[in-house]
Design an enzyme around this catalytic site. Structure first.
Site, PDB file in Angstrom:
ATOM      1  N   ARG A 163      -8.097 -20.416 -39.904  1.00  0.00           N
ATOM      2  CA  ARG A 163      -9.078 -19.564 -40.573  1.00  0.00           C
ATOM      3  C   ARG A 163      -8.809 -19.528 -42.084  1.00  0.00           C
ATOM      4  O   ARG A 163      -7.718 -19.151 -42.516  1.00  0.00           O
ATOM      5  CB  ARG A 163      -8.974 -18.152 -39.989  1.00  0.00           C
ATOM      6  CG  ARG A 163      -9.762 -17.106 -40.715  1.00  0.00           C
ATOM      7  CD  ARG A 163     -11.245 -17.253 -40.496  1.00  0.00           C
ATOM      8  NE  ARG A 163     -11.978 -16.150 -41.107  1.00  0.00           N
ATOM      9  CZ  ARG A 163     -13.301 -16.128 -41.218  1.00  0.00           C
ATOM     10  NH1 ARG A 163     -14.033 -17.141 -40.772  1.00  0.00           N
ATOM     11  NH2 ARG A 163     -13.894 -15.094 -41.763  1.00  0.00           N
ATOM     12  N   GLU A 166       2.998   0.295 -11.134  1.00  0.00           N
ATOM     13  CA  GLU A 166       4.403   0.163 -10.707  1.00  0.00           C
ATOM     14  C   GLU A 166       5.325   1.102 -11.489  1.00  0.00           C
ATOM     15  O   GLU A 166       6.404   0.715 -11.928  1.00  0.00           O
ATOM     16  CB  GLU A 166       4.861  -1.299 -10.776  1.00  0.00           C
ATOM     17  CG  GLU A 166       4.120  -2.163  -9.761  1.00  0.00           C
ATOM     18  CD  GLU A 166       4.797  -3.478  -9.448  1.00  0.00           C
ATOM     19  OE1 GLU A 166       6.040  -3.533  -9.492  1.00  0.00           O
ATOM     20  OE2 GLU A 166       4.077  -4.456  -9.152  1.00  0.00           O
ATOM     21  N   TYR A 204      10.946   5.154   2.425  1.00  0.00           N
ATOM     22  CA  TYR A 204      11.063   5.543   1.001  1.00  0.00           C
ATOM     23  C   TYR A 204      12.026   4.613   0.285  1.00  0.00           C
ATOM     24  O   TYR A 204      11.847   4.288  -0.888  1.00  0.00           O
ATOM     25  CB  TYR A 204      11.520   7.006   0.875  1.00  0.00           C
ATOM     26  CG  TYR A 204      12.934   7.262   1.319  1.00  0.00           C
ATOM     27  CD1 TYR A 204      13.229   7.478   2.669  1.00  0.00           C
ATOM     28  CD2 TYR A 204      13.976   7.287   0.400  1.00  0.00           C
ATOM     29  CE1 TYR A 204      14.519   7.691   3.082  1.00  0.00           C
ATOM     30  CE2 TYR A 204      15.281   7.502   0.808  1.00  0.00           C
ATOM     31  CZ  TYR A 204      15.551   7.709   2.151  1.00  0.00           C
ATOM     32  OH  TYR A 204      16.849   7.916   2.563  1.00  0.00           O
ATOM     33  N   TYR A 255      10.047  13.252   2.677  1.00  0.00           N
ATOM     34  CA  TYR A 255      10.105  11.816   2.395  1.00  0.00           C
ATOM     35  C   TYR A 255      10.918  11.053   3.442  1.00  0.00           C
ATOM     36  O   TYR A 255      10.763   9.846   3.588  1.00  0.00           O
ATOM     37  CB  TYR A 255      10.621  11.563   0.971  1.00  0.00           C
ATOM     38  CG  TYR A 255      12.096  11.804   0.766  1.00  0.00           C
ATOM     39  CD1 TYR A 255      12.562  13.046   0.354  1.00  0.00           C
ATOM     40  CD2 TYR A 255      13.019  10.788   0.965  1.00  0.00           C
ATOM     41  CE1 TYR A 255      13.906  13.273   0.164  1.00  0.00           C
ATOM     42  CE2 TYR A 255      14.375  11.000   0.772  1.00  0.00           C
ATOM     43  CZ  TYR A 255      14.817  12.249   0.376  1.00  0.00           C
ATOM     44  OH  TYR A 255      16.152  12.464   0.192  1.00  0.00           O
ATOM     45  N   CYS A 285       0.821  -1.211   0.000  1.00  0.00           N
ATOM     46  CA  CYS A 285       0.000   0.000   0.000  1.00  0.00           C
ATOM     47  C   CYS A 285       0.852   1.256   0.000  1.00  0.00           C
ATOM     48  O   CYS A 285       1.232   1.764   1.064  1.00  0.00           O
ATOM     49  CB  CYS A 285      -0.916   0.024   1.214  1.00  0.00           C
ATOM     50  SG  CYS A 285      -1.831  -1.486   1.488  1.00  0.00           S
ATOM     51  N   LEU A 286       1.111   1.764  -1.197  1.00  0.00           N
ATOM     52  CA  LEU A 286       1.929   2.973  -1.328  1.00  0.00           C
ATOM     53  C   LEU A 286       1.086   4.134  -1.884  1.00  0.00           C
ATOM     54  O   LEU A 286       1.026   5.209  -1.303  1.00  0.00           O
ATOM     55  CB  LEU A 286       3.134   2.685  -2.230  1.00  0.00           C
ATOM     56  CG  LEU A 286       4.083   3.846  -2.516  1.00  0.00           C
ATOM     57  CD1 LEU A 286       4.765   4.323  -1.234  1.00  0.00           C
ATOM     58  CD2 LEU A 286       5.160   3.439  -3.534  1.00  0.00           C
ATOM     59  N   ARG A 297       9.316  -4.008 -11.093  1.00  0.00           N
ATOM     60  CA  ARG A 297       9.139  -3.677 -12.521  1.00  0.00           C
ATOM     61  C   ARG A 297       9.496  -4.838 -13.432  1.00  0.00           C
ATOM     62  O   ARG A 297       8.900  -5.005 -14.487  1.00  0.00           O
ATOM     63  CB  ARG A 297      10.059  -2.513 -12.896  1.00  0.00           C
ATOM     64  CG  ARG A 297       9.546  -1.208 -12.432  1.00  0.00           C
ATOM     65  CD  ARG A 297      10.595  -0.139 -12.633  1.00  0.00           C
ATOM     66  NE  ARG A 297      10.174   1.044 -11.904  1.00  0.00           N
ATOM     67  CZ  ARG A 297      10.992   1.989 -11.497  1.00  0.00           C
ATOM     68  NH1 ARG A 297      12.282   1.898 -11.755  1.00  0.00           N
ATOM     69  NH2 ARG A 297      10.521   3.031 -10.856  1.00  0.00           N
TER      70      ARG A 297
END
Lengths: 255, 387
Positions: free
Chosen positions: B276, B371, B240, B186, B132-133, B251
């Site tokens: 197809r 993210e 932080y 921060y 939870c950021l 990431r």
């Protein structure tokens, strides 16, 4: 309970197979655990988890087939024996004779095999092995239950399912209708690295040259001919019915 | 004949362990996830039975060492598994991605020995975690978060509202970032371990999303939630660092999710274009279509190389900040373009929900957003190449 499961590495049937000059070309990187053997491993694990005991897998094959041994160990088999041979032309009888040499001095409650292998579909090794070992044998099991030291084999017969008591030591071949083999968990995969794999040669087992002599050889592979196109009838129903009746009666002689 | 050098493996060459997990994850995705995908997407909910199976497979604690009852695997194994799961369902993919690359990762890197012993076995085997950021007013500008934590005896009292919290609906353990000293900016941000059943803690509105619909995204509310001091993860005022460094690694996981999505769409398209028939032959017989397929395959391979290289750099303890940003940025581009082209090649069938590709397209969009948005990735890359 000591359960042995004989397993085989086979080409992945979902990978494309091609035939060239009578030889099977296959992507050799895609080899898997024979699906029937996977069911045998699964069933042996379920039984030993419920009643205690150990499962050991035995495989005859090349260095590459070690990955299939590891798959069975990752599923949960406790130990493994790899009977190493680079000969890819062995027939069912040779497999059975090598395995018989291996089992000659072993103590066990039961041996389970897949009812056949996906590559050859011969379904002979299990039966031959039971004969060489002189132990009772049940085929095509779709279910196993264990009670008071005795295995009850549910098997697929011609007219329905039969229940057979299989005394110990005995051998059972397993259908893939028996269960859904588990997918190895990460824990199983990591633990499989630390499990004991014994590697033996046919010399170690004292298998003599005569026993290794292959009596049946694959001459070559041929493409299966494509299906003939069907016949299509169009028009009024009465007309079509008449044509179909004529075809079945006069042309094909079915009626 | 030239010399064969096997000392440095190709990027796409997997170890035995990686290969076995890849195959297991593939089989699990095909057998357990695929039959549920459509229904879970419609219901916007993960099947609880599937969640149980994720734990049983060991996919929720891949890197957690065996001594904490985890899988004892590697970061690269997480990446391989996320890719395989996302190939079938990106919602299931991000479900395990967040657990492994964000939550577990933060506990492993910043947790004290006591915290590891207490929380890691639970995370590996029974409980879902959430990270939870973000807040309504702090997304890319994460350090502007307003959630506060006030010291009160042996506790901190947390207040605030967190937004866009992945897995919040299923999670029981929340890693919450709050500021203990807003005046310090921060440098007041601190990471707290908060349990769902804490008084004053609630999971609020669930978002109704375009894609990855089965993955829950909720608002999380903190009203005077008392958190014991031993639940501070890492140092007070160093949250932080926990946030940024975990996200840098996360990431690569999102990159793996994106190449999984692209591969899933491509596999479906490759099969469809060979089945197809138009103008009397399979549409894959037309060179125009062949070139499109070739471009898709090349794009996926390129993105995969970026993701795998970033993962290998991270796994081997080398710098990977720029490469991870490149991997996420580029793989999300590829996921979007490949899935879009997949719809084009499916034609009308690609536009309807009976066929799988429209979902891949919807699911791909999130890659450029969460993210760290694509613009934030580009900023990171630019900073690295201009320094």
């Amino acid at each position: 309970m000591k359960f042995y499961v004989c397993i085989k590495q086979v080409p992945d049937v979902t990978a494309p197979l091609q035939i060239k000059d009578g030889q099977l070309l296959q992507d050799s990187d895609r080899m898997i655990l024979n699906a029937y053997d996977a069911s045998a491993v699964e069933e042996a694990l379920v039984l030993t988890e419920a009643h205690g005991g150990e499962v050991e897998v035995v495989l005859i094959g090349s260095e590459k087939s070690k990955e299939t041994i590891r798959k069975a160990l990752a599923m949960g088999a406790h130990t493994a024996t790899h009977i190493q041979t680079d000969d890819t032309g062995l027939d069912s009888a040779v497999y059975a004779r090598i395995l018989a040499s291996f089992f000659a001095d072993k103590e066990y409650d039961y041996i389970a095999c897949g009812k056949q292998a996906q590559d050859t579909d011969s379904g002979l090794t299990g039966g031959m092995l039971a004969e060489y070992l002189g132990i009772p044998y049940a085929t095509n099991a779709v279910g196993l239950t264990y009670d008071n030291g005795l295995l009850t084999v549910k098997r697929q017969g011609d007219i329905g399912q039969e229940l057979i008591e299989l005394p110990s030591p005995g051998l059972v071949t397993c259908s893939n209708d028996m269960n859904e083999p588990r997918i190895p968990s990460l824990k199983g995969i990591m633990q499989s690295k630390r499990k004991e794999v014994t590697t033996l040669s046919t010399d170690d087992l004292g298998v003599d040259a005569n026993a290794l002599e292959v009596k049946t050889r694959i001459l070559g592979f041929e493409e299966k001919p494509g299906r003939e196109p069907g016949k299509k009838f169009e028009g009024e129903p009465e007309d079509i019915a008449r044509k179909v009746a004529t075809l079945l009666d006069e042309e094909s002689g079915v009626l | 004949m030239s010399t064969v050098d096997t000392t440095i493996p190709a990027l796409t060459q997997l170890s035995d362990d990686e290969l076995m997990l890849k195959e297991a994850a593939f089989e699990f995705a095909e057998s357990a996830i695929k039959p549920r995908v459509h229904e879970m997407d419609e219901a916007a909910k993960l099947d609880p039975d599937l969640i149980k199976q994720f734990f049983e497979m060991g996919l929720m604690g891949i890197e957690i060492p065996e001594k904490y009852q985890g899988g004892g695997g590697t970061f690269f194994m997480s990446i391989v598994a996320i890719e395989q799961i996302s190939r079938v369902d990106a919602s299931a993919g991000v479900f395990m991605d967040v657990q492994n690359t964000l939550v577990n990762n933060a506990f492993l890197r910043w947790g004290s020995e006591e915290q590891k012993q207490k929380w890691l076995p639970i995370l590996a085997n029974e409980k879902v975690g959430a990270y939870c950021l973000s807040e309504a007013g702090s997304g890319s500008d994460a350090f502007a978060l307003k959630a506060s934590a006030k010291e009160d005896g042996g506790h901190f009292v947390l207040n605030g509202a967190k937004l866009w919290i992945t897995n919040a609906d299923e999670a029981e353990i929340f890693l919450v970032f709050a500021n203990v000293n807003p005046e310090a900016g921060y440098k007041g941000i601190t990471a707290f371990i908060v349990e769902r059943d804490s008084d004053g803690f609630s999971v609020s509105k669930k978002e109704n999303k375009l894609g990855i619909r089965a993955s829950s995204t909720c608002e999380v509310l903190l009203e005077d939630v008392r958190v014991p001091k031993e639940n501070v993860l890492g140092e007070i005022g160093k949250g932080y660092k926990v946030a940024m460094e975990t996200l840098n690694e996360g990431r690569i996981g999102i990159g793996a999710q994106m190449i999984g999505i692209a591969q899933g769409a491509f596999d479906a398209t490759l099969a469809y274009t060979q089945e197809r028939k138009q103008f009397g032959k399979a549409i894959s017989d037309f060179q125009g279509v062949q070139f499109q397929l070739a471009r898709m395959a090349t794009d996926i391979e390129t993105a995969r190389l970026l993701v795998y290289n970033a993962a290998r750099l991270k796994a081997s303890g080398q710098k990977f900040l720029k490469e991870a940003a490149m991997a996420k940025y580029y793989s999300s581009e590829v996921a979007e373009s490949v899935t879009s082209l997949a719809i084009d090649l499916f034609g009308g069938y690609g536009y309807v929900k009976e066929y799988p590709v429209e979902k891949f397209y919807r699911d791909s969009k999130i890659g450029k957003i969460y993210e760290g948005t694509s613009n934030m990735q580009l900023q990171t890359i630019a900073k690295e190449i201009l320094k």
